[in-house]
Design a protein around this motif. Structure first.
Motif, PDB file in Angstrom:
ATOM      1  N   TRP A 110       3.584 115.608 -20.583  1.00  0.00           N
ATOM      2  CA  TRP A 110       2.378 115.650 -21.689  1.00  0.00           C
ATOM      3  C   TRP A 110       2.375 116.759 -22.393  1.00  0.00           C
ATOM      4  N   ARG A 111       3.062 118.027 -21.750  1.00  0.00           N
ATOM      5  CA  ARG A 111       3.149 119.095 -22.658  1.00  0.00           C
ATOM      6  C   ARG A 111       3.993 118.767 -23.952  1.00  0.00           C
ATOM      7  N   TRP A 112       5.226 118.463 -23.460  1.00  0.00           N
ATOM      8  CA  TRP A 112       6.145 117.928 -24.627  1.00  0.00           C
ATOM      9  C   TRP A 112       5.665 117.067 -25.694  1.00  0.00           C
ATOM     10  N   ALA A 113       4.741 115.951 -25.142  1.00  0.00           N
ATOM     11  CA  ALA A 113       4.132 115.037 -25.963  1.00  0.00           C
ATOM     12  C   ALA A 113       3.323 115.800 -27.085  1.00  0.00           C
ATOM     13  N   ILE A 114       2.445 116.582 -26.459  1.00  0.00           N
ATOM     14  CA  ILE A 114       1.633 117.158 -27.526  1.00  0.00           C
ATOM     15  C   ILE A 114       2.392 118.069 -28.432  1.00  0.00           C
ATOM     16  N   LEU A 115       3.452 118.668 -28.183  1.00  0.00           N
ATOM     17  CA  LEU A 115       4.176 119.483 -28.900  1.00  0.00           C
ATOM     18  C   LEU A 115       5.009 118.754 -30.130  1.00  0.00           C
ATOM     19  N   VAL A 116       5.462 117.468 -29.597  1.00  0.00           N
ATOM     20  CA  VAL A 116       6.213 116.606 -30.595  1.00  0.00           C
ATOM     21  C   VAL A 116       5.146 116.028 -31.471  1.00  0.00           C
ATOM     22  N   SER A 117       3.951 115.684 -30.886  1.00  0.00           N
ATOM     23  CA  SER A 117       2.910 115.079 -31.841  1.00  0.00           C
ATOM     24  C   SER A 117       2.606 116.216 -32.894  1.00  0.00           C
ATOM     25  N   PHE A 118       2.551 117.350 -32.552  1.00  0.00           N
ATOM     26  CA  PHE A 118       2.242 118.341 -33.738  1.00  0.00           C
ATOM     27  C   PHE A 118       3.130 118.704 -34.394  1.00  0.00           C
ATOM     28  N   VAL A 119       4.241 118.643 -33.818  1.00  0.00           N
ATOM     29  CA  VAL A 119       5.808 118.906 -34.946  1.00  0.00           C
ATOM     30  C   VAL A 119       5.904 117.757 -35.895  1.00  0.00           C
ATOM     31  N   PHE A 120       5.477 116.616 -35.381  1.00  0.00           N
ATOM     32  CA  PHE A 120       5.636 115.281 -36.130  1.00  0.00           C
ATOM     33  C   PHE A 120       4.673 115.467 -37.125  1.00  0.00           C
ATOM     34  N   ALA A 121       3.337 115.632 -36.796  1.00  0.00           N
ATOM     35  CA  ALA A 121       2.442 115.876 -37.927  1.00  0.00           C
ATOM     36  C   ALA A 121       2.399 116.805 -38.743  1.00  0.00           C
ATOM     37  N   ALA A 122       3.217 118.079 -38.224  1.00  0.00           N
ATOM     38  CA  ALA A 122       3.225 118.931 -39.509  1.00  0.00           C
ATOM     39  C   ALA A 122       4.660 118.522 -40.506  1.00  0.00           C
ATOM     40  N   MET A 123       5.551 117.809 -39.771  1.00  0.00           N
ATOM     41  CA  MET A 123       6.680 117.277 -40.881  1.00  0.00           C
ATOM     42  C   MET A 123       6.348 116.262 -41.610  1.00  0.00           C
ATOM     43  N   VAL A 124       5.367 115.260 -41.361  1.00  0.00           N
ATOM     44  CA  VAL A 124       5.023 114.272 -42.185  1.00  0.00           C
ATOM     45  C   VAL A 124       3.883 114.754 -43.053  1.00  0.00           C
ATOM     46  N   THR A 125       3.075 116.121 -42.805  1.00  0.00           N
ATOM     47  CA  THR A 125       2.020 116.725 -43.915  1.00  0.00           C
ATOM     48  C   THR A 125       2.767 118.030 -44.218  1.00  0.00           C
ATOM     49  N   PRO A 126       3.797 118.138 -44.755  1.00  0.00           N
ATOM     50  CA  PRO A 126       4.173 119.435 -44.990  1.00  0.00           C
ATOM     51  C   PRO A 126       3.657 120.368 -46.116  1.00  0.00           C
ATOM     52  N   THR A 127       2.246 120.652 -45.769  1.00  0.00           N
ATOM     53  CA  THR A 127       1.297 121.470 -46.630  1.00  0.00           C
ATOM     54  C   THR A 127       0.661 122.402 -45.615  1.00  0.00           C
ATOM     55  N   TYR A 138      -1.216 108.563 -26.273  1.00  0.00           N
ATOM     56  CA  TYR A 138      -0.286 108.927 -25.361  1.00  0.00           C
ATOM     57  C   TYR A 138      -1.139 108.892 -23.876  1.00  0.00           C
ATOM     58  N   PHE A 139      -2.225 109.648 -24.091  1.00  0.00           N
ATOM     59  CA  PHE A 139      -2.697 109.641 -22.517  1.00  0.00           C
ATOM     60  C   PHE A 139      -3.296 108.313 -22.111  1.00  0.00           C
ATOM     61  N   ALA A 140      -3.901 107.494 -23.173  1.00  0.00           N
ATOM     62  CA  ALA A 140      -4.421 106.313 -22.959  1.00  0.00           C
ATOM     63  C   ALA A 140      -3.329 105.196 -22.339  1.00  0.00           C
ATOM     64  N   ALA A 141      -1.877 105.317 -23.184  1.00  0.00           N
ATOM     65  CA  ALA A 141      -1.017 104.624 -22.621  1.00  0.00           C
ATOM     66  C   ALA A 141      -0.532 104.927 -21.170  1.00  0.00           C
ATOM     67  N   THR A 142      -0.623 106.319 -20.989  1.00  0.00           N
ATOM     68  CA  THR A 142      -0.298 106.745 -19.570  1.00  0.00           C
ATOM     69  C   THR A 142      -1.114 106.249 -18.502  1.00  0.00           C
ATOM     70  N   GLY A 143      -2.412 106.291 -19.018  1.00  0.00           N
ATOM     71  CA  GLY A 143      -3.550 105.573 -18.081  1.00  0.00           C
ATOM     72  C   GLY A 143      -3.113 104.050 -17.737  1.00  0.00           C
ATOM     73  N   ILE A 144      -2.866 103.436 -18.780  1.00  0.00           N
ATOM     74  CA  ILE A 144      -2.543 101.742 -18.461  1.00  0.00           C
ATOM     75  C   ILE A 144      -1.115 101.955 -17.452  1.00  0.00           C
ATOM     76  N   CYS A 145      -0.554 102.665 -17.776  1.00  0.00           N
ATOM     77  CA  CYS A 145       0.736 102.709 -16.904  1.00  0.00           C
ATOM     78  C   CYS A 145       0.583 103.063 -15.350  1.00  0.00           C
ATOM     79  N   PHE A 146      -0.482 103.901 -15.162  1.00  0.00           N
ATOM     80  CA  PHE A 146      -0.969 104.113 -13.957  1.00  0.00           C
ATOM     81  C   PHE A 146      -1.595 102.914 -13.201  1.00  0.00           C
TER      82      PHE A 146
END
Length: 257
Positions: free
Chosen positions: A200-217, A234-242
């Motif tokens: 989950w930590r990597w997922a949050i990091l990647v999400s914000f890095v992705f958002a920063a790359m998409v919105t380079p402002t 991401y967490f909703a999908a993890t819940g479904i997987c559980f």
């Protein structure tokens, strides 16, 4: 000519997979072409819709805010890009089907039943991401233009603005597909829910890095506005997987006589 024999599970050999790749790529290209032709036809109203946030910001700010076609070939180049942009969106059910029609022969008979469920979820998720980006776009444009000093005009390069808009919309659509992939991999037994949760930590990091790359402002609100729903999904999908893993574990328990 006889077909190459398959294994007992019905999987395709490598040669047939390569042939399948070529066939699916050609079909995806034809679907994108058909969508792009539609985009070419409706270019004028589509461009008006894409530029509408600038017109709204100009009205609210009381300043000159608009596009600047700063090149000889800029107009025709943008015409092609906008047409292809619409082509990707309207043909999304087709190219998503082709992607998973390619994966389908490589799956076992038990795994193939998940492909149709994926397609039923992937199309609305992709379109949902596109709609979300489209809804937040006017606010994003207004916030970014609020930093323009009073009495000054903001003539934005057409390539820069439309590239930003199309990148934001398509990136949101693709980002919304990630939870669907997560659930499908879990249903196929490839990745467990605990593995998804552990990352989950990597997922949050990647999400914000992705958002920063998409919105380079420098607009932090835009980055958070894009990254937050991705993290929630991401967490909703993890819940479904559980839930699926728990159900699978119960089925494996042999009831006592």
């Amino acid at each position: 000519m006889s077909r190459t024999p398959r294994d007992p599970e019905g999987r395709m050999p490598l040669r047939e997979h390569l042939v399948e790749v070529r066939k699916r790529v050609v079909r995806i290209a034809l679907g994108l072409l058909a969508g792009a032709i539609l985009g070419w036809i409706v270019y004028d109203p589509l461009l008006d819709a894409l530029v509408e946030p600038l017109a709204r910001a100009s009205e609210e700010r009381g300043a000159l805010i608009g596009l600047n076609f700063d090149g000889v070939a800029t107009a025709i180049d943008i015409h092609f890009k906008v047409a292809l942009f619409l082509g990707v969106i309207v043909s999304s059910p087709w190219w998503l089907y082709q992607v998973f029609a390619f994966v389908n022969p490589g799956l076992t008979r038990d795994e193939r039943k998940y492909v149709f469920g994926f397609l039923a979820a992937a199309v609305p998720m992709f379109l949902g991401g596109v709609v979300m980006a489209w809804l937040v776009l006017p606010s994003v444009v207004l916030v970014l233009n609020s930093f323009v000093p009073e009495g000054n005009a903001n003539l934005i390069g057409a390539q820069l603005y439309l590239g930003f808009v199309m990148r934001l919309v398509l990136a949101c659509g693709i980002a919304f597909l990630v939870p669907v992939f997560m659930v499908v991999l879990n249903l196929m037994g490839v990745v467990s829910a605990r593995t998804w949760l552990a990352g989950w930590r990597w997922a949050i990091l990647v999400s914000f890095v992705f958002a920063a790359m998409v919105t380079p402002t420098l607009d932090v609100m835009t980055m958070f506005g894009l990254a937050t729903p991705i993290c929630v999904l991401y967490f909703a999908a993890t819940g479904i997987c559980f839930l699926h893993d728990r159900r699978t574990a119960r089925r494996r328990v042999v009831p006592a006589e």
